[in-house]
Design a protein around this motif. Structure first.
Motif, PDB file in Angstrom:
ATOM      1  N   MET A 145      42.632  10.110  12.518  1.00  0.00           N
ATOM      2  CA  MET A 145      42.130   9.777  13.856  1.00  0.00           C
ATOM      3  C   MET A 145      42.539   8.363  14.254  1.00  0.00           C
ATOM      4  SD  MET A 145      40.937  12.654  14.510  1.00  0.00           S
ATOM      5  CE  MET A 145      40.471  12.294  16.193  1.00  0.00           C
ATOM      6  N   GLU A 146      42.518   7.437  13.288  1.00  0.00           N
ATOM      7  CA  GLU A 146      42.963   6.073  13.579  1.00  0.00           C
ATOM      8  C   GLU A 146      44.436   6.081  14.014  1.00  0.00           C
ATOM      9  OE1 GLU A 146      40.905   3.664  13.654  1.00  0.00           O
ATOM     10  OE2 GLU A 146      39.330   3.905  12.155  1.00  0.00           O
ATOM     11  N   LYS A 147      45.249   6.881  13.334  1.00  0.00           N
ATOM     12  CA  LYS A 147      46.666   6.973  13.689  1.00  0.00           C
ATOM     13  C   LYS A 147      46.855   7.643  15.048  1.00  0.00           C
ATOM     14  CE  LYS A 147      48.539   7.087   8.972  1.00  0.00           C
ATOM     15  NZ  LYS A 147      49.261   7.907   7.964  1.00  0.00           N
ATOM     16  N   LEU A 148      46.033   8.647  15.336  1.00  0.00           N
ATOM     17  CA  LEU A 148      46.137   9.330  16.630  1.00  0.00           C
ATOM     18  C   LEU A 148      45.861   8.375  17.788  1.00  0.00           C
ATOM     19  CD1 LEU A 148      44.546  12.907  16.436  1.00  0.00           C
ATOM     20  CD2 LEU A 148      46.912  12.289  16.870  1.00  0.00           C
ATOM     21  N   ALA A 149      44.866   7.507  17.615  1.00  0.00           N
ATOM     22  CA  ALA A 149      44.551   6.551  18.683  1.00  0.00           C
ATOM     23  C   ALA A 149      45.763   5.677  18.987  1.00  0.00           C
ATOM     24  CB  ALA A 149      43.354   5.687  18.276  1.00  0.00           C
ATOM     25  N   ILE A 150      46.501   5.299  17.951  1.00  0.00           N
ATOM     26  CA  ILE A 150      47.698   4.477  18.149  1.00  0.00           C
ATOM     27  C   ILE A 150      48.817   5.288  18.787  1.00  0.00           C
ATOM     28  CG2 ILE A 150      49.510   3.197  16.939  1.00  0.00           C
ATOM     29  CD1 ILE A 150      47.379   2.449  14.834  1.00  0.00           C
ATOM     30  N   ALA A 151      49.064   6.484  18.254  1.00  0.00           N
ATOM     31  CA  ALA A 151      50.178   7.301  18.745  1.00  0.00           C
ATOM     32  C   ALA A 151      49.974   7.735  20.191  1.00  0.00           C
ATOM     33  CB  ALA A 151      50.349   8.517  17.845  1.00  0.00           C
ATOM     34  N   LEU A 152      48.726   8.092  20.540  1.00  0.00           N
ATOM     35  CA  LEU A 152      48.434   8.571  21.890  1.00  0.00           C
ATOM     36  C   LEU A 152      48.016   7.446  22.831  1.00  0.00           C
ATOM     37  CD1 LEU A 152      46.446  11.807  20.958  1.00  0.00           C
ATOM     38  CD2 LEU A 152      48.865  11.598  21.554  1.00  0.00           C
ATOM     39  N   GLN A 153      47.760   6.261  22.270  1.00  0.00           N
ATOM     40  CA  GLN A 153      47.351   5.092  23.051  1.00  0.00           C
ATOM     41  C   GLN A 153      46.125   5.399  23.914  1.00  0.00           C
ATOM     42  OE1 GLN A 153      50.748   3.422  25.114  1.00  0.00           O
ATOM     43  NE2 GLN A 153      51.720   2.814  23.206  1.00  0.00           N
ATOM     44  N   ILE A 154      45.061   5.853  23.228  1.00  0.00           N
ATOM     45  CA  ILE A 154      43.790   6.121  23.891  1.00  0.00           C
ATOM     46  C   ILE A 154      42.662   5.479  23.097  1.00  0.00           C
ATOM     47  CG2 ILE A 154      44.478   8.237  25.072  1.00  0.00           C
ATOM     48  CD1 ILE A 154      43.298   9.847  22.816  1.00  0.00           C
ATOM     49  N   PRO A 155      41.525   5.183  23.745  1.00  0.00           N
ATOM     50  CA  PRO A 155      40.415   4.498  23.065  1.00  0.00           C
ATOM     51  C   PRO A 155      39.848   5.320  21.912  1.00  0.00           C
ATOM     52  CG  PRO A 155      40.150   4.437  25.458  1.00  0.00           C
ATOM     53  CD  PRO A 155      41.272   5.379  25.181  1.00  0.00           C
ATOM     54  N   ILE A 156      39.216   4.617  20.972  1.00  0.00           N
ATOM     55  CA  ILE A 156      38.544   5.273  19.850  1.00  0.00           C
ATOM     56  C   ILE A 156      37.103   4.780  19.780  1.00  0.00           C
ATOM     57  CG2 ILE A 156      39.429   3.545  18.209  1.00  0.00           C
ATOM     58  CD1 ILE A 156      39.426   5.820  16.095  1.00  0.00           C
ATOM     59  N   VAL A 157      36.182   5.721  19.609  1.00  0.00           N
ATOM     60  CA  VAL A 157      34.748   5.439  19.510  1.00  0.00           C
ATOM     61  C   VAL A 157      34.285   5.799  18.108  1.00  0.00           C
ATOM     62  CG1 VAL A 157      32.461   6.113  20.328  1.00  0.00           C
ATOM     63  CG2 VAL A 157      34.319   5.784  21.967  1.00  0.00           C
ATOM     64  N   LYS A 158      33.490   4.914  17.494  1.00  0.00           N
ATOM     65  CA  LYS A 158      33.046   5.114  16.118  1.00  0.00           C
ATOM     66  C   LYS A 158      31.523   5.086  16.071  1.00  0.00           C
ATOM     67  CE  LYS A 158      37.280   2.776  14.729  1.00  0.00           C
ATOM     68  NZ  LYS A 158      37.924   1.621  14.085  1.00  0.00           N
ATOM     69  N   LEU A 159      30.928   6.224  15.708  1.00  0.00           N
ATOM     70  CA  LEU A 159      29.476   6.327  15.554  1.00  0.00           C
ATOM     71  C   LEU A 159      29.174   6.221  14.066  1.00  0.00           C
ATOM     72  CD1 LEU A 159      28.748   9.294  18.022  1.00  0.00           C
ATOM     73  CD2 LEU A 159      29.010   6.847  18.515  1.00  0.00           C
ATOM     74  N   VAL A 160      28.601   5.103  13.647  1.00  0.00           N
ATOM     75  CA  VAL A 160      28.445   4.800  12.225  1.00  0.00           C
ATOM     76  C   VAL A 160      27.001   5.020  11.793  1.00  0.00           C
ATOM     77  CG1 VAL A 160      28.654   3.020  10.460  1.00  0.00           C
ATOM     78  CG2 VAL A 160      30.357   3.166  12.277  1.00  0.00           C
ATOM     79  N   ASP A 161      26.851   5.797  10.724  1.00  0.00           N
ATOM     80  CA  ASP A 161      25.540   6.064  10.140  1.00  0.00           C
ATOM     81  C   ASP A 161      25.754   6.328   8.658  1.00  0.00           C
ATOM     82  OD1 ASP A 161      22.972   6.741   9.516  1.00  0.00           O
ATOM     83  OD2 ASP A 161      22.884   8.560  10.742  1.00  0.00           O
TER      84      ASP A 161
END
Length: 587
Positions: free
Chosen positions: A169-185
């Motif tokens: 998913m981290e790589k996809l955000a770079i390749a597609l150049q779209i924001p990434i949201v992280k819900l941490v628990d």
């Protein structure tokens, strides 16, 4: 001879083939065209029982997805999640994203116990999904990728996770150049001692996803994180690394290691999650940017922040329609700064009065409180806001205030957002507390950030500009783009204390020879003279300030500058960034 004129009988028989020879040749050709061999019967195998439309495979996928999407009320992890007042991971995803926009990636990843039904047939009997739900979705129509921890499965530890999913998913955000949201628990895929037992060996801790995280941050791909439970170790690192982070006040906490590990390392016993790293700890020291009352509040803050940001650093920030008139005058601004120099005022009232109505979103209101930073709009165009807070420490920049403004400048630079700052700074904080907290060290880091970033800056001097701090804020661009209010005061030092330093010998001699009253009278004479000479109009006469404006016109002046920046300056800046001439860094 008579016999020579007639062909022999043998030659005649050879020139005309017999009927049997013709039949033989025809049969030979026929055998070549369609050989007369017996047909082999296909041996019936196991695959012949499988449906041609692959419905068996699709059925297995549907079964696993249904099992993953259905919480088990008897599962102790799920029960614990609900008893803590937290949403289940898929409930979070549903509340965060626009309705119907969720597209899962890795929907059947996890551990499956299979039941064999035949030589090749099988069906899922038990299924434990990987403890992170990830995929695509939309926030107010904006496409994003997201990762969401499932604390109910192994508390988010690595032995219940698939690190490959998160890295993907981290790589996809770079390749597609779209924001990434992280819900941490939980630990967000971090280590657990049980992994050693599972593997049969220990390991040197890897951190494979942070290469992509750093790349995203500097590319201006929005990273938005929310603390929705205990964020531990790697989970804490992932959310703190984000461009913007928010913690849920009712359930959030963050720490490097939990209370049990702390007890054995530092002998601090009886600590709760909140004692160790709750909102009162991390929302007031700058580890986490903002505090929200609950999970829904976290989601709303992330939606709001994203509305100001581009999808990546090679795009313009999104512009929206504005119903607030650009020409709106604000008569109240004429009297908001008191004539009495030692009286304070609320700088947030200036900000909210000047920007588009309802558009100011403050970041970090609970920490570094000598400074105010946030996002707003002028005429629908996103801008960053920096202001000093005269209600705290008289507005003098302390260590935390400098760190807060430094982080904001880098934030704006990577997202191509221009800065409008309202300047009332008496200088850096002074005294033993200021020295002990390394105010000058952090102040110089702020200075280098002002001078190394390249986003356009417009300054409105509302009152004081003194010392190194004032010079840094106003002199970091050439040419300077700034205006002043009639309430402006500036110099190397404030008069309070400055007269004492500049006329120390004279005042001491008067007091020694003529008494204290004469000294005070002379001090008053000097003070009146300096105040007359510090009339801002005199500075404008010498072109020391480019223009003094009526405070009521501040909105119009700022809107015109911002509109020009978006029309003429930012497009060329983005072209330079694509060409590699400008390389902003957030890290």
């Amino acid at each position: 001879m008579a016999g020579d004129d007639q062909p022999s009988a043998a030659a005649k028989d050879a020139s005309q083939p017999s009927p049997s020879t013709a039949k033989d040749r025809l049969a030979q050709v026929s055998n070549h065209v369609s050989p007369n061999t017996p047909k082999r019967r296909r041996r019936k195998g196991a695959d012949s029982d499988l449906p041609a439309d692959y419905s068996d495979i699709l059925g297995q996928i549907a079964t696993l997805r249904k099992m993953a999407a259905t919480p088990d009320p008897n599962n102790r992890g799920y029960v614990r999640q609900k008893q803590a007042g937290k949403l289940w991971v898929r409930e979070r995803v549903e509340q965060l994203l626009d309705p119907g926009s969720f597209q899962e990636v890795g929907s059947v990843s996890g551990t499956v116990k299979w039941k064999q039904l035949g030589p090749v047939k099988e069906e899922p009997e038990e299924y434990v999904p990987s403890n992170n739900v990830q995929g695509f979705g939309k926030l107010r129509g904006r496409k994003i990728v997201f990762t969401a921890d499932d604390f109910s499965i192994r508390a988010g530890h690595a032995d219940g996770a698939l690190m490959e999913k998160t890295i993907y998913m981290e790589k996809l955000a770079i390749a597609l150049q779209i924001p990434i949201v992280k819900l941490v628990d939980g630990s967000s895929g971090g280590g657990s001692v049980t992994t050693i037992r599972t593997n049969g060996f220990s390991y040197v801790p890897p951190l494979p996803s942070f290469t992509q995280v750093v790349q995203q941050l500097n590319m201006g791909i929005p990273n938005l994180g929310a603390v929705l439970g205990p964020a531990i170790g790697l989970g804490a690192a992932r959310v703190v690394a984000c461009h913007f982070s928010v913690m849920a006040a009712d359930i959030g906490s963050l720490f490097n290691a939990g209370p049990n590990v702390v007890k054995n390392a530092t002998f601090e016993e009886g600590l709760s999650f909140t004692d160790l790293g709750g909102p009162s700890m991390h929302c007031t020291n700058g580890t986490i940017d903002n505090l929200a009352p609950d999970e829904a509040g976290c989601f709303e803050q992330m939606r709001t922040v994203l509305s100001y940001l581009p999808d990546c650093g090679t795009k313009l920030p999104p512009i929206i329609e504005c119903a607030d008139p650009i020409e709106r005058a604000s008569e109240s601004l004429r009297s908001i700064v008191p004539r009495a120099r030692n009286r304070m005022y609320d700088p947030r009232k200036i900000i909210t009065e000047v920007v588009d109505s309802g558009s100011f979103f403050e970041i970090g209101s609970l920490w570094g409180t000598t400074a105010i930073v946030g996002l707003a709009r002028f005429g629908g165009h996103p801008v960053g806001i920096v202001s000093l807070n005269c209600e705290v420490n008289a507005g003098a920049l302390d260590a935390l205030g400098s760190q807060k403004v430094t982080r904001m400048l880098k934030f704006l630079d990577v997202f191509n957002i221009p800065l409008v700052q309202f300047v009332d700074v008496p200088g850096y904080a002074i005294g033993t507390v200021a020295e002990r907290t390394a105010t000058m060290r952090h102040g110089i880091t702020l200075a280098t950030t002002y001078y190394s970033t390249t986003m356009p800056i417009f300054s409105v001097i509302t009152r004081r500009v003194y010392g190194v701090a004032g010079g840094i804020m106003l002199d970091c661009r050439d040419p300077r783009m700034r205006v002043a209010w009639p309430s402006g005061m500036w110099g190397s030092l404030p008069l309070e204390g400055g007269i004492e330093v500049g006329h120390s010998f004279e005042l001491k001699e008067i007091e020694r020879n003529e008494g204290k009253e004469k000294r005070e009278a002379r001090y008053k004479e000097l003070e009146d003279e300096y105040r007359r000479l510090m009339n801002p109009v005199r500075t404008a006469n010498a072109f020391g300030i480019e223009e003094i404006i009526d405070p009521k016109d501040t909105r119009r002046v700022c809107c015109e500058w911002v509109a020009h920046v978006y029309e003429s300056l930012l497009p060329s800046r983005i072209m330079e960034r694509v060409a590699g001439k400008i390389k902003p860094t957030f890290t």
